[in-house]
Design a protein around this motif. Sequence first.
Motif, PDB file in Angstrom:
ATOM      1  N   TYR A  81      76.222-114.640  16.181  1.00 17.00           N
ATOM      2  CA  TYR A  81      74.928-114.132  16.102  1.00 17.00           C
ATOM      3  C   TYR A  81      74.269-114.852  15.013  1.00 17.00           C
ATOM      4  CZ  TYR A  81      77.469-111.151  12.861  1.00 17.00           C
ATOM      5  OH  TYR A  81      78.112-110.660  11.831  1.00 17.00           O
ATOM      6  N   LEU A  85      65.362-114.044  14.364  1.00 13.96           N
ATOM      7  CA  LEU A  85      64.836-114.653  15.385  1.00 13.96           C
ATOM      8  C   LEU A  85      63.316-114.073  15.649  1.00 13.96           C
ATOM      9  CD1 LEU A  85      64.516-116.127  18.247  1.00 13.96           C
ATOM     10  CD2 LEU A  85      65.655-114.300  19.207  1.00 13.96           C
ATOM     11  N   PHE A 141      67.683-118.033  15.415  1.00 11.02           N
ATOM     12  CA  PHE A 141      68.587-118.316  16.613  1.00 11.02           C
ATOM     13  C   PHE A 141      68.217-119.568  17.354  1.00 11.02           C
ATOM     14  CE2 PHE A 141      68.984-117.581  21.246  1.00 11.02           C
ATOM     15  CZ  PHE A 141      70.202-116.858  21.224  1.00 11.02           C
ATOM     16  N   TRP A 144      64.917-121.145  19.468  1.00 11.08           N
ATOM     17  CA  TRP A 144      63.698-119.955  19.062  1.00 11.08           C
ATOM     18  C   TRP A 144      62.450-120.586  19.509  1.00 11.08           C
ATOM     19  CZ3 TRP A 144      59.596-121.475  16.233  1.00 11.08           C
ATOM     20  CH2 TRP A 144      59.818-122.891  15.570  1.00 11.08           C
ATOM     21  N   VAL A 162      71.386-111.315  17.639  1.00 12.21           N
ATOM     22  CA  VAL A 162      70.385-111.610  16.450  1.00 12.21           C
ATOM     23  C   VAL A 162      70.607-110.421  15.456  1.00 12.21           C
ATOM     24  CG1 VAL A 162      67.902-112.035  15.886  1.00 12.21           C
ATOM     25  CG2 VAL A 162      68.811-113.065  17.737  1.00 12.21           C
TER      26      VAL A 162
END
Length: 372
Positions: A81, A85, A141, A144, A162
């Motif tokens: 993770y 984001l 992330f 994105w 996230v």
Amino acid sequence: MPDFEAWKNAMPFGVNVAGRNMFDGKMYSMVSGGGRSLDPLLLFNKRQLGDAGLDPVGSPFTRDAFRAAATRLTTQGAGKYFGFLHGGIDGSFGGLVEALSELEHGTPGFDYRTGRYDFASDLKVDIIEMFQAMVKEKVLFPGWGSVGTDDASRKQFPLGQVSMMLTGAYQISNYKQNFPRFEYGVAAPPAPQNHGHIGTSRGGTMYSVALDAPDDHKAVAGDLLHFLGTPEGQGAWARYCGSANAGWSETAVANLRKSATIDPHDKVSFDLADEFCRMLPDPLLVNAANQKVALVQKPASPTFGEIVQGYLLGQVDNLPKALQETNDRYERSLDDAIAKVRKQGAVVSRADRVFGNWDPIKDYGDADYKER
């Protein structure tokens, strides 16, 4: 609708506005919402932030602390993770930059004190540079730039991919319905301890009855809209929408907030909206003819959001220059629109957008319009 004028006139100041839902003295649509709602909120994965020793509720994040937290969480996630984001495909990074600017005592994209656009400030450049650094450090992330903010809020975040998002209260009902076991928290967005305020506007979702609808459909729709404009209807709407769009009835919102059944996330969201949200001036409440300006004003292209996204993706080199050019395009688009409707006979000017008595830390209310 029975007793239509009494029903309409019972709505508070700023709900029915000439040029928005009132034209030539007639009401064309029904405004359902209009209460304060803070966007963005900081939504965070409780387990992941707890494992990292982070508590954004007890120790609200500044912008620097937010960046450091995102970095720590990404390291902790080890590829499973990532710290943060925000979807880039829809250009909404621009709105996020505007909001964070307001929280640091800057302005949104428009400065109501001067009646001018303000997309090229040093503060906005600094905020955008922070996000670019986070992109380079691979804190966001992956991918994105091709993810929409709404998709990110509904998929990557509740699935644990996230740790943090900056988004609106409209996600609370989504998680309650679709991810009931997801343990997340709601906290203030990144801001200084002596923070500024985010401007909100009157109005909300508007509903109307199609003129060519069958009569029986009109009758049903009329009954529904009438109910929505009553104290009972506003109460039902508030319970349905929660803090995302609780309605314009102060009584309905107050009753929801006192209710023992209110979602705990909504409770926090309401409290944060009280702290952070203030009502903006509205040029339509000065001169309804400004609606004609809005109808003919051509969007500046590329938009502020597109410039922000382009810079974060490495497609824009000189950020201050690009922002100033964009700001100038917005200014020209407004000047051109005003000139066009003036030629058509409308009595409008840029002075309609100047609110010299606007104080961003206070609600701009009825008395302020009389004194501007």
